[in-house]
Design an enzyme around this catalytic site. Structure first.
Site, short mmCIF file in Angstrom:
data_model
loop_
_atom_site.label_atom_id
_atom_site.label_comp_id
_atom_site.label_asym_id
_atom_site.label_seq_id
_atom_site.Cartn_x
_atom_site.Cartn_y
_atom_site.Cartn_z
N THR A 189 -6.93 -2.19 7.81
CA THR A 189 -7.32 -3.35 8.59
C THR A 189 -5.82 -4.19 8.82
O THR A 189 -4.88 -3.79 8.31
CB THR A 189 -8.28 -4.38 7.96
OG1 THR A 189 -7.65 -4.83 6.90
CG2 THR A 189 -9.41 -3.50 7.69
N ILE A 249 -3.15 -3.47 -1.07
CA ILE A 249 -2.52 -4.48 -0.46
C ILE A 249 -1.35 -4.11 0.50
O ILE A 249 -0.49 -3.28 0.15
CB ILE A 249 -1.79 -5.30 -1.66
CG1 ILE A 249 -2.69 -5.65 -2.54
CG2 ILE A 249 -0.90 -6.43 -1.14
CD1 ILE A 249 -3.83 -6.50 -2.54
N LYS A 250 -1.52 -4.59 1.73
CA LYS A 250 -0.78 -4.23 2.79
C LYS A 250 0.24 -5.29 2.87
O LYS A 250 0.11 -6.26 3.04
CB LYS A 250 -1.62 -4.07 4.14
CG LYS A 250 -1.10 -3.22 5.11
CD LYS A 250 -2.07 -3.08 6.34
CE LYS A 250 -1.57 -2.21 7.34
NZ LYS A 250 -2.50 -2.02 8.49
N LEU A 251 1.50 -4.96 2.81
CA LEU A 251 2.70 -5.81 3.13
C LEU A 251 3.59 -5.36 4.26
O LEU A 251 4.05 -4.29 4.46
CB LEU A 251 3.52 -5.66 1.75
CG LEU A 251 2.67 -5.88 0.54
CD1 LEU A 251 3.28 -5.21 -0.65
CD2 LEU A 251 2.82 -7.21 -0.06
N ALA A 303 -5.86 -4.23 3.09
CA ALA A 303 -6.02 -5.61 3.47
C ALA A 303 -4.61 -6.35 3.37
O ALA A 303 -3.83 -6.20 2.49
CB ALA A 303 -7.00 -6.34 2.58
#
Ligand code: E4P
Length: 218
Positions: free
Chosen positions: A27, A82-84, A56
């Site tokens: 997402t 965790i999307k960074l 996310a």
């Protein structure tokens, strides 16, 4: 190759998960906006539909803010990734989060050097955006090829997650190069199964079968 679906639409995710072919979900803030739902609520629901990683994305731009948001997102479920963003602060957060045992997806990658840095930061996934490069008349697939070579040269374990996929050909090309994962919009994922000769073949077989008057199992 693993398949992730690039959406926050739970109905689409549920339908694809039922095929048994879905390995995860990605997402981003735009997809959350499109879903019209609360990020915590919709992400929790998605995490309950698929066993695989659900990316996310943090929205803070500074390291401390990213770490704070990551802590909140990580609590949603065990399969949160965790999307960074691919910035210095994003890489610093990536290093800290992977050292803490979290899965990380470094996103918005547009160059091989950026991908090299993400691997050094220990990213679980690197997301090179093919479609957005193609939109600028730059060959997105060449980037996937370069990253594959660099990661293989140094035996980096970071997985190449081909992102911003727009066509079924993008999926094929990324698979030929050896991208580990493709994150694909639902409609493109469903289009992968389609071939007119398959439909025509079924039609022909069924027409002949009807002439036999037989039934399998009765
Ligand atoms: C990947 O994780 C991104 O969410 C996505 O692939 C972006 O695709 P777009 O360029 O079509 O927005």
């Amino acid at each position: 190759m693993e398949f992730f679906v690039d959406t926050a639409d739970v109905n689409e995710i549920r339908e694809l998960a039922e095929t048994g072919l879905l390995d995860g979900v990605t997402t981003n803030p735009s997809l959350i906006m499109k879903s019209g739902r609360d990020i915590m609520e919709v992400t929790k629901e998605i995490c309950g539909i698929v066993d695989g990683p659900v990316s996310a994305e943090v929205t803070a731009l500074d390291y401390e803010g990213m770490m704070r948001e990551a802590a909140v997102l990580a609590k949603i479920a065990d399969n949160i990734c965790i999307k960074l963003p691919l910035t210095m602060d994003g890489l610093k957060a990536c290093k800290a989060l992977t050292s803490d045992g979290h899965k990380t997806n470094v996103t918005l990658c547009f160059s091989a050097n950026q991908a090299l840095l993400a691997a050094k930061a220990g990213a679980t996934y690197i997301s090179p955006f093919i479609g957005r490069l193609d939109d600028m008349a730059i060959d997105g697939m060449e980037l996937i090829e370069d990253i594959r070579t660099i990661y293989d040269n140094y035996d980096f374990k970071t997985k190449i997650l081909a992102a911003s996929i727009r066509t079924v050909n993008h999926v094929k090309e990324a698979a030929l190069i050896g991208a580990d994962v493709a994150t694909v919009p639902p409609s493109t994922l469903k289009a992968l199964v389609k071939h007119p000769l398959t439909d025509k073949g079924i039609e022909g077989f069924l027409a002949d079968w009807a002439k036999t008057g037989q039934k399998i199992g009765g």
